[in-house]
Design an enzyme around this catalytic site. Structure first.
Site, mmCIF file in Angstrom:
data_model
loop_
_atom_site.group_PDB
_atom_site.id
_atom_site.type_symbol
_atom_site.label_atom_id
_atom_site.label_comp_id
_atom_site.label_asym_id
_atom_site.label_seq_id
_atom_site.Cartn_x
_atom_site.Cartn_y
_atom_site.Cartn_z
ATOM 1 N N ARG A 161 0.769 -1.301 0.076
ATOM 2 C CA ARG A 161 -0.102 -0.070 0.097
ATOM 3 C C ARG A 161 0.832 1.337 -0.048
ATOM 4 N NH1 ARG A 161 -5.458 1.491 3.541
ATOM 5 N NH2 ARG A 161 -6.019 0.047 2.046
ATOM 6 N N HIS A 198 -7.336 0.773 -6.297
ATOM 7 C CA HIS A 198 -7.564 -0.193 -5.362
ATOM 8 C C HIS A 198 -8.162 -1.406 -5.782
ATOM 9 C CE1 HIS A 198 -7.738 -1.329 -1.144
ATOM 10 N NE2 HIS A 198 -8.611 -0.582 -0.789
ATOM 11 N N GLN A 216 -10.292 -3.954 -3.304
ATOM 12 C CA GLN A 216 -11.393 -3.491 -3.069
ATOM 13 C C GLN A 216 -12.322 -3.640 -4.079
ATOM 14 O OE1 GLN A 216 -12.080 -1.742 0.211
ATOM 15 N NE2 GLN A 216 -13.820 -2.359 -0.593
ATOM 16 N N ASP A 245 -17.322 6.691 -1.095
ATOM 17 C CA ASP A 245 -15.991 6.631 -0.172
ATOM 18 C C ASP A 245 -16.034 8.007 0.035
ATOM 19 O OD1 ASP A 245 -13.621 6.041 0.283
ATOM 20 O OD2 ASP A 245 -12.652 6.270 -1.485
ATOM 21 N N CYS A 285 -16.536 1.632 1.039
ATOM 22 C CA CYS A 285 -15.206 0.712 1.103
ATOM 23 C C CYS A 285 -14.880 0.617 2.361
ATOM 24 C CB CYS A 285 -14.208 1.067 0.165
ATOM 25 S SG CYS A 285 -14.028 2.742 0.225
ATOM 26 N N ARG A 299 -13.017 -8.845 1.481
ATOM 27 C CA ARG A 299 -11.934 -8.395 1.150
ATOM 28 C C ARG A 299 -10.989 -9.602 1.788
ATOM 29 N NH1 ARG A 299 -9.682 -3.424 1.397
ATOM 30 N NH2 ARG A 299 -7.787 -4.413 0.578
HETATM 31 N N1 CP Z 1 -11.076 -0.389 2.487
HETATM 32 C C1 CP Z 1 -9.824 -0.443 2.977
HETATM 33 O O1 CP Z 1 -9.016 -0.573 2.137
HETATM 34 O O2 CP Z 1 -9.722 -0.178 4.508
HETATM 35 P P1 CP Z 1 -8.336 -0.056 4.731
HETATM 36 O O3 CP Z 1 -7.868 1.365 4.506
HETATM 37 O O4 CP Z 1 -8.544 0.193 6.596
HETATM 38 O O5 CP Z 1 -7.427 -1.004 4.696
HETATM 39 N N1 NVA Z 2 -10.358 6.598 -1.223
HETATM 40 C C1 NVA Z 2 -9.712 6.069 -0.007
HETATM 41 C C2 NVA Z 2 -9.844 4.693 0.125
HETATM 42 C C3 NVA Z 2 -9.521 4.140 1.551
HETATM 43 C C4 NVA Z 2 -9.764 2.713 1.636
HETATM 44 C C5 NVA Z 2 -8.170 6.715 0.347
HETATM 45 O O1 NVA Z 2 -7.578 6.295 -0.721
HETATM 46 O O2 NVA Z 2 -7.931 6.958 1.499
#
Ligand code: CP
Ligand code: NVA
Length: 318
Positions: free
Chosen positions: A104, A131, A134, A224, A264, A292
């Protein structure tokens, strides 16, 4: 050639993506019956996190436990990719010690580079750009809820962000209509849309300003956060700009009766979603979060035990 990494939805054919979803649904049933074989005994997944995470961290780690393997959590302080050493070197070191990498990151290019230099599978666990895990868990949840995906419409109300991008590409691939309702300046970027249209010229992908008009024919209303990780300094301005884009009871009154709400997570009640709508659709929203883990457990097996994704692999065991 089977694909070793899972980084962009657009890297996979509709058949490969549909097979992965079918496989995840079948494996989930086996897991719940206590029949899922541990496919990764003695294997290690390195998890690199440049940003916070609850779902991604726990779902990958739990999945590795279920499969008989182990996950190592690495923070920027541990690895120092790009500061302590170049990504090319970190990738090759991890590839010699671990059997897979999940990352990430802020920069999408960093995950792409990890994949180029690591001899082991690399999975995108969210970048500023996309993502994909997701989106896969979300469409898996839709498939479980509606029975089939084709001809459904997902309306994303909010920012044309990383989550929206992956959903748009996956919807286009699987015959699901995608509508983004967003304020001016927050659309999906043109290079991405051009790539999507080139790949799926028949896809139904629209951008609308008016959220009420957008949800009129929705099967799924998806939202989101308005402020993605890394955009914290824009918080006040974004809350002002997105004010009319809250998924609340007034907006739901404009949607068809059978429409569901998805998110999400993490959710910011009072911003992108009202507390009452969040409560009303909690079952589906938390099923998304759980999926997930189910989707990624199957993905880990396909990538780390079965040689990668291809039209034939990931098609289920029947
Ligand atoms: N939806 C999601 O990716 O959650 P986190 O940021 O908690 O991993
Ligand atoms: N769009 C959000 C998604 C979190 C899972 C971010 O990137 O923070």
């Amino acid at each position: 050639m089977p694909k070793k990494d899972f980084i962009n939805i657009g890297d996979f054919s509709p058949a490969e993506l549909a097979n992965l979803l079918q496989r995840a649904i079948a494996d989930k049933a086996e897991f719940r019956d206590g029949r899922l074989a541990p496919s990764l005994p003695g294997k290690t997944l390195a998890m690199i996190f440049e940003k916070p995470s609850l779902r991604t961290r726990v779902s990958f780690e739990a999945a590795m436990t279920h499969l008989g393997g182990h996950a190592i959590n690495l923070t920027p302080a541990d690895v120092g990719i790009g500061t302590r050493e170049p990504v090319e070197d970190a990738a090759r070191v991890l590839g010699r010690m671990c059997d897979g990498i999940m990352a990430r990151t802020f920069s999408h290019e960093l995950v792409e580079k990890l994949a180029r230099y690591a001899p082991v599978p690399v999975i995108n666990g969210l970048t500023d750009y996309s993502h994909p895990c997701q989106a896969m868990a979300d469409l898996m949840t839709m498939q479980e809820h509606f029975g089939r995906l084709a001809q459904r419409t997902l309306v994303f109300v909010g920012d044309g962000n990383n989550v929206a991008r992956s959903l748009a590409m996956l919807c286009a691939s699987l015959g699901v209509g995608f509508v983004l309702a967003c304020p001016k300046g927050y659309e999906l970027d043109e290079p991405f849309l051009a790539q999507l249209r080139e790949k799926y010229p028949q896809a139904s992908v629209q951008t609308l300003r008016d959220p009420a008009a957008a949800v009129a024919h929705a099967d799924v209303i998806y939202t989101d956060t308005w402020i993605s990780m890394g955009q914290e300094q824009e918080k006040a301005a974004r809350i002002r700009t997105f004010g009319d884009y809250q998924v609340n009871a007034a907006l739901m009154a404009k949607a068809p009766a059978g429409a569901i709400v998805m998110h999400c997570l993490p959710a910011y009640r009072g911003n992108e979603i009202s507390a009452d709508v969040m409560d009303r659709y909690a079952d589906i929203i938390f099923a998304q979060a759980e999926n997930r883990m189910h989707f990624q457990r199957s993905l880990l097996t396909v990538l780390m035990a079965e040689g990668g994704v291809s039209d034939g692999v990931g098609a289920g065991k029947e």
